[in-house]
Design a protein around this motif. Structure first.
Motif, PDB file in Angstrom:
ATOM      1  N   LEU A 213       0.760  -1.189  -0.135  1.00 37.24           N
ATOM      2  CA  LEU A 213      -0.093  -0.076   0.026  1.00 37.24           C
ATOM      3  C   LEU A 213       0.834   1.254  -0.113  1.00 37.24           C
ATOM      4  O   LEU A 213       0.557   2.487  -0.351  1.00 37.24           O
ATOM      5  CB  LEU A 213      -0.868   0.019   1.176  1.00 37.24           C
ATOM      6  CG  LEU A 213      -2.256  -0.825   1.182  1.00 37.24           C
ATOM      7  CD1 LEU A 213      -2.835  -0.837   2.395  1.00 37.24           C
ATOM      8  CD2 LEU A 213      -3.171  -0.452   0.053  1.00 37.24           C
ATOM      9  N   GLY A 214       1.967   1.005   0.539  1.00 35.70           N
ATOM     10  CA  GLY A 214       2.891   2.370   0.642  1.00 35.70           C
ATOM     11  C   GLY A 214       3.179   2.872  -0.807  1.00 35.70           C
ATOM     12  O   GLY A 214       3.190   3.930  -1.184  1.00 35.70           O
ATOM     13  N   ARG A 215       3.671   1.745  -1.591  1.00 35.99           N
ATOM     14  CA  ARG A 215       3.841   2.113  -3.100  1.00 35.99           C
ATOM     15  C   ARG A 215       2.575   2.833  -3.844  1.00 35.99           C
ATOM     16  O   ARG A 215       2.743   3.602  -4.512  1.00 35.99           O
ATOM     17  CB  ARG A 215       4.263   0.927  -3.768  1.00 35.99           C
ATOM     18  CG  ARG A 215       5.902   0.782  -3.434  1.00 35.99           C
ATOM     19  CD  ARG A 215       6.465  -0.394  -4.013  1.00 35.99           C
ATOM     20  NE  ARG A 215       6.675  -0.118  -5.467  1.00 35.99           N
ATOM     21  CZ  ARG A 215       7.108  -0.966  -6.394  1.00 35.99           C
ATOM     22  NH1 ARG A 215       7.088  -2.157  -5.957  1.00 35.99           N
ATOM     23  NH2 ARG A 215       7.140  -0.497  -7.479  1.00 35.99           N
ATOM     24  N   LEU A 216       1.635   2.104  -3.544  1.00 41.93           N
ATOM     25  CA  LEU A 216       0.205   2.460  -4.416  1.00 41.93           C
ATOM     26  C   LEU A 216       0.040   4.019  -3.679  1.00 41.93           C
ATOM     27  O   LEU A 216      -0.302   4.703  -4.533  1.00 41.93           O
ATOM     28  CB  LEU A 216      -0.959   1.627  -3.687  1.00 41.93           C
ATOM     29  CG  LEU A 216      -2.203   2.161  -4.291  1.00 41.93           C
ATOM     30  CD1 LEU A 216      -2.456   1.815  -5.604  1.00 41.93           C
ATOM     31  CD2 LEU A 216      -3.594   1.368  -3.381  1.00 41.93           C
ATOM     32  N   ASN A 217       0.017   4.353  -2.418  1.00 41.49           N
ATOM     33  CA  ASN A 217      -0.261   5.707  -1.919  1.00 41.49           C
ATOM     34  C   ASN A 217       0.811   6.364  -2.591  1.00 41.49           C
ATOM     35  O   ASN A 217       0.125   7.816  -2.973  1.00 41.49           O
ATOM     36  CB  ASN A 217      -0.023   5.523  -0.467  1.00 41.49           C
ATOM     37  CG  ASN A 217      -1.472   5.230   0.210  1.00 41.49           C
ATOM     38  OD1 ASN A 217      -2.265   5.416  -0.102  1.00 41.49           O
ATOM     39  ND2 ASN A 217      -0.993   4.080   1.221  1.00 41.49           N
ATOM     40  N   ALA A 218       1.986   6.327  -2.781  1.00 41.95           N
ATOM     41  CA  ALA A 218       2.728   7.267  -3.339  1.00 41.95           C
ATOM     42  C   ALA A 218       2.693   7.283  -4.989  1.00 41.95           C
ATOM     43  O   ALA A 218       2.549   8.525  -5.225  1.00 41.95           O
ATOM     44  CB  ALA A 218       4.276   6.599  -3.299  1.00 41.95           C
TER      45      ALA A 218
ATOM     46  N   PHE B  13      -3.010  13.725  -1.074  1.00 39.58           N
ATOM     47  CA  PHE B  13      -4.261  15.137  -1.565  1.00 39.58           C
ATOM     48  C   PHE B  13      -5.499  14.402  -1.336  1.00 39.58           C
ATOM     49  O   PHE B  13      -5.835  13.406  -1.334  1.00 39.58           O
ATOM     50  CB  PHE B  13      -3.911  15.125  -2.860  1.00 39.58           C
ATOM     51  CG  PHE B  13      -4.796  16.411  -3.568  1.00 39.58           C
ATOM     52  CD1 PHE B  13      -4.199  17.572  -3.318  1.00 39.58           C
ATOM     53  CD2 PHE B  13      -5.753  16.311  -4.051  1.00 39.58           C
ATOM     54  CE1 PHE B  13      -4.955  18.904  -3.649  1.00 39.58           C
ATOM     55  CE2 PHE B  13      -6.673  17.327  -4.437  1.00 39.58           C
ATOM     56  CZ  PHE B  13      -6.197  18.527  -4.258  1.00 39.58           C
ATOM     57  N   TRP B  14      -6.228  15.329  -0.527  1.00 41.36           N
ATOM     58  CA  TRP B  14      -7.737  15.074  -0.438  1.00 41.36           C
ATOM     59  C   TRP B  14      -7.801  14.050   0.541  1.00 41.36           C
ATOM     60  O   TRP B  14      -8.844  13.048   0.571  1.00 41.36           O
ATOM     61  CB  TRP B  14      -8.481  14.939  -1.631  1.00 41.36           C
ATOM     62  CG  TRP B  14      -8.943  16.201  -2.269  1.00 41.36           C
ATOM     63  CD1 TRP B  14      -8.511  17.517  -2.006  1.00 41.36           C
ATOM     64  CD2 TRP B  14      -9.581  16.244  -3.591  1.00 41.36           C
ATOM     65  NE1 TRP B  14      -9.212  18.478  -2.829  1.00 41.36           N
ATOM     66  CE2 TRP B  14      -9.731  17.544  -3.773  1.00 41.36           C
ATOM     67  CE3 TRP B  14     -10.158  15.372  -4.433  1.00 41.36           C
ATOM     68  CZ2 TRP B  14     -10.417  18.255  -4.957  1.00 41.36           C
ATOM     69  CZ3 TRP B  14     -10.765  15.704  -5.630  1.00 41.36           C
ATOM     70  CH2 TRP B  14     -11.064  17.234  -5.798  1.00 41.36           C
ATOM     71  N   SER B  15      -6.917  13.733   1.549  1.00 43.54           N
ATOM     72  CA  SER B  15      -7.066  12.753   2.508  1.00 43.54           C
ATOM     73  C   SER B  15      -7.558  11.367   2.104  1.00 43.54           C
ATOM     74  O   SER B  15      -8.407  10.702   2.542  1.00 43.54           O
ATOM     75  CB  SER B  15      -8.167  13.305   3.675  1.00 43.54           C
ATOM     76  OG  SER B  15      -8.269  12.404   4.760  1.00 43.54           O
ATOM     77  N   GLN B  16      -6.723  10.886   0.826  1.00 45.92           N
ATOM     78  CA  GLN B  16      -7.167   9.577   0.064  1.00 45.92           C
ATOM     79  C   GLN B  16      -6.286   8.668   0.755  1.00 45.92           C
ATOM     80  O   GLN B  16      -6.220   7.504  -0.043  1.00 45.92           O
ATOM     81  CB  GLN B  16      -7.252   9.903  -1.352  1.00 45.92           C
ATOM     82  CG  GLN B  16      -8.195  10.767  -1.908  1.00 45.92           C
ATOM     83  CD  GLN B  16      -8.051  11.009  -3.202  1.00 45.92           C
ATOM     84  OE1 GLN B  16      -7.078  10.800  -4.021  1.00 45.92           O
ATOM     85  NE2 GLN B  16      -9.358  11.375  -3.800  1.00 45.92           N
TER      86      GLN B  16
END
Length: 669
Positions: A178-183, A189-192
């Protein structure tokens, strides 16, 4: 098994005998012989006839027509019949139906009414494919396998829960954690920011704009999930049928943008496509030529197959004009000029009922005693004479880059201008060069660009470092590179390349853009040449650009508006080549003059000097060559050419005259 016909340009189309009483079949076979038909595609939408209820099969009718076609020497491109489920399937398993972005289930009653991620649908489709492949793998009519039909034409994207689960699995494979996905998605942005994979959804209808990288990845996922389905069907076929080529029909026309055919093409034994003229376009025949070159690029420069086009009108535009006399032949030969070695139509006999009843066919409603069928027969005879062209390739010194990933990114939400459409610059440059008798290859940025004298980089909004480096390398080795506005802007994660536009190409071009000034509909800006004279106008786009390299020459500048005096087009020497930048969509005359300078400096020669609207392309095999001349204008034209015209079947030269709306294919020498 019957060898694919190569003694002629293969000629035929989609045949649906199940639509007609048995007594019509004999008439079909007689007329096919009269028209010179050498292949048919069979069974595309026949699932409900082959499996009228689950597990109960009826192959008698298909056995009979396959035998008849074999007896008449007609090769069969046999479909797996899995493009559309029968009513019993959608009634028993409504969970396979796709869901739109607003969450509405799409009901049966049309075609392609299935979710691309449905394992249940896939299992049932593979069972049918297995039955067909086992039964017909050694049939004497079989020459090619046709998997499904026009993937994603109607059922992608699907936003159902099944697709959501498959999308999450696809993302886990792509990013790993998930870390790589979030990056990658910029979820700060926009608390996503996501903390669990189950929180990730498709870009369904929301309160406002969806995350652009989420939208881009969902497009990638959709293409990949259907490609996986194609591979599964192809694998079933190959277990039974070795040595028989397998294909599925692409849709390389401007309006279809759902699949990344760059990934699909290597999976095809023969690259095939469907193309229909879209009369609402400003330059529909130029678009047709572009997408012939695009299909050839997907085929790696090798000949390809036109699986479907129309003899005349289609049925799905607001207004569906008929083709003029000669239009069936000329449009068909345009595809052959661009590398097609097979001409297929939808369909053989025009339907008397159903949604496509008014879609033209080889045998029209009027029957064989009609001008359209007579033109079909004429085309069949020409296709037979063109057998010597089969296997030859098209010559081109110019490459136009095309990337579906960039198309998807530039079609996403929250961009500077909705007036910018990814194909616009590519189509415009291709059309202007076509009108100058110059042939282009349309290729991917990752293809081998060495050997091209000119490489056009049109609105390549998304580009990887690797592909940007390849463009620079070919410039340094001696090519002229023409880069348009909105190129090199984002990374493959759809992140802005900081430091000024055009991002990945900024240093190569010696140009830095500080701010974008897209133009509203109807707005124009004057364009000045180096002397300060007004020479044309720009539309759609402008930008605040400055030359940053001392050897960067200003070719055009803005002469009006807030950017008056700023750079609009530049030229910069780069090692052995030249890098050009064009920061607006100039009018045809102005852009044409710039391209004239580019090709002259690069040493690119026209196939022949012809008026605008007359298309000339050369195909070559060893020391033999064939000159295709397609006159799309209302005036007769003349050009120097000598040899034998395979269309009229007469000797010609030293001057070739082609009538208005006519066509010639000259075996040169």
């Amino acid at each position: 098994m019957r060898p694919w016909p190569t003694d002629r340009v293969a000629f035929g189309g989609d045949y649906n005998p199940e639509q007609w009483p048995r007594e019509v079949w004999d008439d079909d076979l007689r007329l096919m012989a009269e028209a010179g038909v050498s292949f048919v595609t069979l069974g595309v939408f026949s699932w409900s006839w082959l499996e009228p209820s689950k597990g109960e099969y009826d192959f008698d009718w298909l056995d009979e027509i396959m035998d008849e076609l074999a007896a008449h020497g007609i090769a069969v491109d046999l479909a797996t019949a899995t493009a559309t489920p029968p009513p019993w399937l959608t009634t028993a398993y409504p969970e396979i139906l796709p869901v739109d972005r607003e969450g509405h289930r799409l009901w049966p009653g049309s075609r392609q009414s299935w979710c691309p991620s449905s394992r249940l649908y896939r299992d049932l489709a593979l069972t049918l494919t297995d039955r067909i492949a086992a039964r017909y793998h050694d049939h004497p009519a079989l020459a090619m396998w046709h998997v499904s039909n026009e993937y994603a034409c109607h059922n992608l994207p699907c936003y159902c829960d099944t697709c959501a689960a498959e999308f999450r699995r696809w993302l886990e494979r792509r990013y790993g954690d998930l870390g790589r996905l979030n990056a990658a998605w910029g979820t700060a942005f926009w608390s996503q920011r996501y903390s669990d994979w189950d929180e990730v959804l498709p870009p369904r209808l929301s309160t406002t704009f969806n995350n652009p990288t989420q939208v881009l990845d969902f497009a990638r996922f959709g293409s990949d999930i259907l490609l996986d389905f194609f591979r599964a069907e192809a694998e079933v076929i190959r277990r039974h049928s070795t040595g028989v080529p397998i294909t599925t029909n692409f849709m390389t026309m401007s309006q279809f943008r759902m699949l990344d055919y760059r990934d699909w093409a290597p999976e095809q034994d023969v690259v095939s496509t469907d193309h229909y003229v879209v009369d609402a376009l400003e330059h529909p025949r130029s678009e047709m030529s572009f997408h012939g070159d695009l299909t050839r690029g997907l085929a790696g420069g090798r000949p390809w197959m036109l699986m479907e086009h129309s003899t005349s009108a289609v049925n799905w535009q607001p207004v569906n004009p008929a083709k003029p006399p000669g239009g069936t032949l000329r449009d068909s030969l345009t595809h052959v000029a661009r590398g097609a070695d097979a001409l297929g139509f939808f369909q053989w006999r025009q339907s008397r009922a159903g949604s496509e009843a008014f879609h033209s066919a080889m045998v029209p409603h009027a029957g064989p005693d009609s001008d359209r069928f007579r033109e079909v027969c004429e085309l069949g005879a020409v296709a037979a004479r063109l057998g010597e062209v089969v296997g030859s390739t098209v010559e081109a010194d110019v490459a136009v880059l095309w990337d579906y990933q960039a198309l998807w990114a530039l079609s996403g939400p929250c961009l500077p201008s909705a007036r910018v459409d990814y194909p616009d610059v590519a189509h415009t440059v291709h059309r202007l060069l076509r009108d100058r008798g110059i042939t282009c290859d349309v290729v991917h940025p990752g293809d081998d660009l060495t050997g091209y004298r000119v490489v056009v980089v049109p609105t390549l909004f998304l580009v990887s470092d690797e592909h940007a480096a390849a463009v620079e390398a070919v410039a340094r080795s001696g090519a002229h590179i023409v880069v348009s506005y909105l190129s090199g802007i984002v990374t493959p994660d759809d992140h802005i390349r900081l430091g000024g536009y055009p991002g990945a190409f900024r240093d190569l071009l010696g140009v830095r853009v500080e701010e974008l000034f897209p133009l509203p509909a109807g707005d124009r800006v004057d364009l000045h040449d180096a002397s300060g004279a007004t020479v044309g106008e720009g539309r759609v786009w402008s930008e605040d650009a400055r030359a940053t390299a001392p050897d960067c020459e200003t070719v055009l500048s803005y002469g009006s508006g807030p950017l008056a005096g700023r750079v609009a087009a530049t030229r910069r020497p780069v090692a052995d080549g030249v890098a050009w930048y064009v920061g607006t969509l100039a009018d045809d005359a102005t852009l044409g003059r710039l391209l004239d300078r580019v090709v002259e400096e690069a040493g690119v020669r026209a196939v022949a000097e012809v008026p605008a609207g007359v298309e000339v392309v050369r195909r070559r095999a060893g020391d033999r060559s064939w000159l295709f001349v397609l006159n799309h204008t209302g005036e007769d034209c003349e050009l120097p050419a000598g040899g034998h015209d395979l269309v009229a079947d007469v000797a010609v030269g030293p001057v070739l005259r082609v009538a208005a709306g006519g066509a010639a294919v000259v075996r040169e020498g």
